[in-house]
Scaffold this active site. Structure first.
Site, mmCIF file in Angstrom:
data_model
loop_
_atom_site.group_PDB
_atom_site.id
_atom_site.type_symbol
_atom_site.label_atom_id
_atom_site.label_comp_id
_atom_site.label_asym_id
_atom_site.label_seq_id
_atom_site.Cartn_x
_atom_site.Cartn_y
_atom_site.Cartn_z
ATOM 1 N N ALA A 170 0.830 -1.199 0.000
ATOM 2 C CA ALA A 170 0.000 0.000 0.000
ATOM 3 C C ALA A 170 0.868 1.253 0.000
ATOM 4 O O ALA A 170 1.260 1.758 1.062
ATOM 5 C CB ALA A 170 -0.942 -0.002 1.201
ATOM 6 N N SER A 204 3.621 8.052 -8.726
ATOM 7 C CA SER A 204 5.068 7.902 -8.893
ATOM 8 C C SER A 204 5.849 8.815 -7.954
ATOM 9 O O SER A 204 7.000 8.541 -7.626
ATOM 10 C CB SER A 204 5.450 8.190 -10.347
ATOM 11 O OG SER A 204 4.856 7.257 -11.219
ATOM 12 N N GLN A 262 -3.074 -7.046 -34.798
ATOM 13 C CA GLN A 262 -3.221 -6.662 -36.196
ATOM 14 C C GLN A 262 -3.139 -7.883 -37.115
ATOM 15 O O GLN A 262 -3.911 -8.011 -38.074
ATOM 16 C CB GLN A 262 -2.130 -5.650 -36.572
ATOM 17 C CG GLN A 262 -2.384 -4.927 -37.887
ATOM 18 C CD GLN A 262 -3.532 -3.933 -37.788
ATOM 19 O OE1 GLN A 262 -3.895 -3.511 -36.691
ATOM 20 N NE2 GLN A 262 -4.095 -3.574 -38.930
ATOM 21 N N GLY A 307 -6.295 -9.814 -37.325
ATOM 22 C CA GLY A 307 -7.442 -9.185 -37.951
ATOM 23 C C GLY A 307 -8.603 -9.052 -36.978
ATOM 24 O O GLY A 307 -8.413 -8.782 -35.788
ATOM 25 N N GLY A 308 -9.809 -9.287 -37.456
ATOM 26 C CA GLY A 308 -10.996 -9.161 -36.610
ATOM 27 C C GLY A 308 -10.973 -10.072 -35.408
ATOM 28 O O GLY A 308 -11.451 -9.711 -34.325
ATOM 29 N N GLU A 332 4.286 0.591 -10.595
ATOM 30 C CA GLU A 332 5.686 0.490 -10.125
ATOM 31 C C GLU A 332 6.624 1.404 -10.920
ATOM 32 O O GLU A 332 7.765 1.060 -11.194
ATOM 33 C CB GLU A 332 6.167 -0.969 -10.150
ATOM 34 C CG GLU A 332 5.439 -1.832 -9.131
ATOM 35 C CD GLU A 332 6.056 -3.194 -8.957
ATOM 36 O OE1 GLU A 332 7.299 -3.298 -8.971
ATOM 37 O OE2 GLU A 332 5.293 -4.158 -8.793
ATOM 38 N N SER A 384 6.283 4.699 -17.441
ATOM 39 C CA SER A 384 7.357 4.729 -18.433
ATOM 40 C C SER A 384 8.104 6.056 -18.437
ATOM 41 O O SER A 384 9.339 6.095 -18.510
ATOM 42 C CB SER A 384 6.795 4.432 -19.825
ATOM 43 O OG SER A 384 6.366 3.085 -19.917
#
Length: 385
Positions: free
Chosen positions: A125, A133, A336, A339-340, A363, A366
């Site tokens: 916690a 951050s 990608q 596809g679907g 954590e 970026s």
């Protein structure tokens, strides 16, 4: 079948290869039919299963010596098979990391046998509504009152919040600004004044909550390490487990590459496999490159820590930044190529797409990792001049 040639790299020993083989067999036998509809119950089940199998013994150490390479192998493999299984394992380590590294003998004796056996669930916690951050900006207070501390404030985005049996909690114990005023405590949810304010839902379901503390009294014996050492303790724990976040991302990326390779070699287009298209080959090449580069950074950081480095801030930040960001790219390419079907609910790459996003935030986001790396580079430059 995922590429496992990395196990022969000089970063790893025979015990790591044996652990990988054992875990691979266990995952194949136990994680295929998990029911994820009740996230809390499944998480409890996974902790118990991982404890019974002995894998949670790696999550904490009475002598404070954590084998980071083993943690990375465990997280990478679990993540490749099931994201919630990785989560369940990871939080047992992160939640008790402060106790492993800085706890008293009594704290270790009370909690580590339980968490390592899967009989108690742990949580870390640290984050607050106004400080993610920026840990030093924590506003939660721990006021000394005789032989107790009185906790007031909120913690949010707490993994295992609402189901944990023990929390490592950080609060401001000194009347001073900045990092030096923070202390760490062992807190249990049965204490008066402790409450779960809100359960939080995310795109990849995990047990998460906002916790509220209102005049919550904890005994002075709940203090982990020395008063005012909280920031140092938190950073030391993250120094170990940040690398394992990168390993989990690597596991997700490996699974995406496996799924994509299978797809493009079996899917037909104009009478030939999809893989025959040079553009598709280029995508697979980029994905394979990102996976191997991530693995090198992950296991370099883990090996450096296991080799005795007191801190691996730079190496861990590089591993986490690259592995999480590039896992996102690898998984997006996999979607990608499908596809679907790639966005169909329940498809493996669709689940990976939801799982990976949070790893670029928790954590240390970026952008924060870039700041850390830049500062480390500047310090090295100054040291060489």
């Amino acid at each position: 079948m995922a590429d496992r040639s990395f196990l022969n790299w000089p970063f790893l020993d025979d015990r790591h290869r044996a652990l990988s083989a054992k875990l691979e067999d266990w995952c194949s036998a136990n994680l295929g039919d998990l029911d994820h509809r009740d996230t809390d119950q499944t998480c409890r089940q996974l902790v118990s299963m991982l404890g019974d199998a002995g894998f949670l013994e790696h999550s904490a150490s009475v002598d404070g010596n954590l084998d980071v390479r083993s943690l990375c192998i465990l997280r990478e493999t679990l993540a490749r098979h099931d994201g919630l299984a990785d989560f369940a394992f990871a939080m047992q380590g992160l939640g008790t990391g402060a106790i492993s590294l800085f706890g008293t003998d009594a704290q270790k004796a009370q909690w580590l046998p339980q968490t390592r056996a899967g009989r108690a669930i742990s949580a870390f916690a640290l984050t607050e509504p106004a400080s993610g951050s920026d840990v030093a900006n924590s506003t939660m207070t721990a006021t000394k009152d005789g032989d107790h501390y009185v906790l007031n404030g909120e913690k949010t985005w707490i993994s295992n919040g609402g189901i944990a049996d023990v929390y490592t909690l950080f609060a401001r114990s000194e009347d001073a600004p900045g990092a030096k005023a923070l202390s760490a405590f062992v807190v249990t949810p049965d204490l008066p004044g402790f409450s779960v304010k809100e359960r939080l839902e995310t795109i990849a379901p995990h047990p998460l909550a906002t916790l509220e503390f209102s005049d919550c009294r904890v005994p002075a014996s709940a203090l982990i390490g020395a008063r005012g050492q909280g920031f140092k303790i938190a950073m030391s724990v993250l120094d170990v487990f940040r690398t394992t976040v990168a390993a989990a991302a690597l596991g997700f990326a490996r699974r995406a590459l496996d799924e994509a390779t299978q797809r493009v070699t079996t899917r037909q287009i104009q009478g030939a496999p999809l893989f025959d298209l040079q553009m598709v080959q280029g995508h697979i090449a980029d994905m394979a490159l990102d996976v191997d580069a991530s693995a090198l950074l992950v296991y370099r950081a883990a090996w450096t820590k296991d080799s005795g480095a007191s801190r691996v801030t730079r190496e861990a930040a590089m591993a986490k930044l690259f592995a999480t960001d590039h896992a996102q790219i690898v998984i997006d390419k996999a979607v990608q190529l499908f596809g679907g079907d790639g966005v169909r609910s329940g498809n493996a790459v669709e689940k990976l797409y939801r799982e990976i996003r949070a790893l670029r935030i928790y954590e240390g986001a970026s952008d924060v990792q870039k700041v850390i790396i830049a500062r480390q580079a500047l310090e090295r430059s100054k040291g060489e001049n």
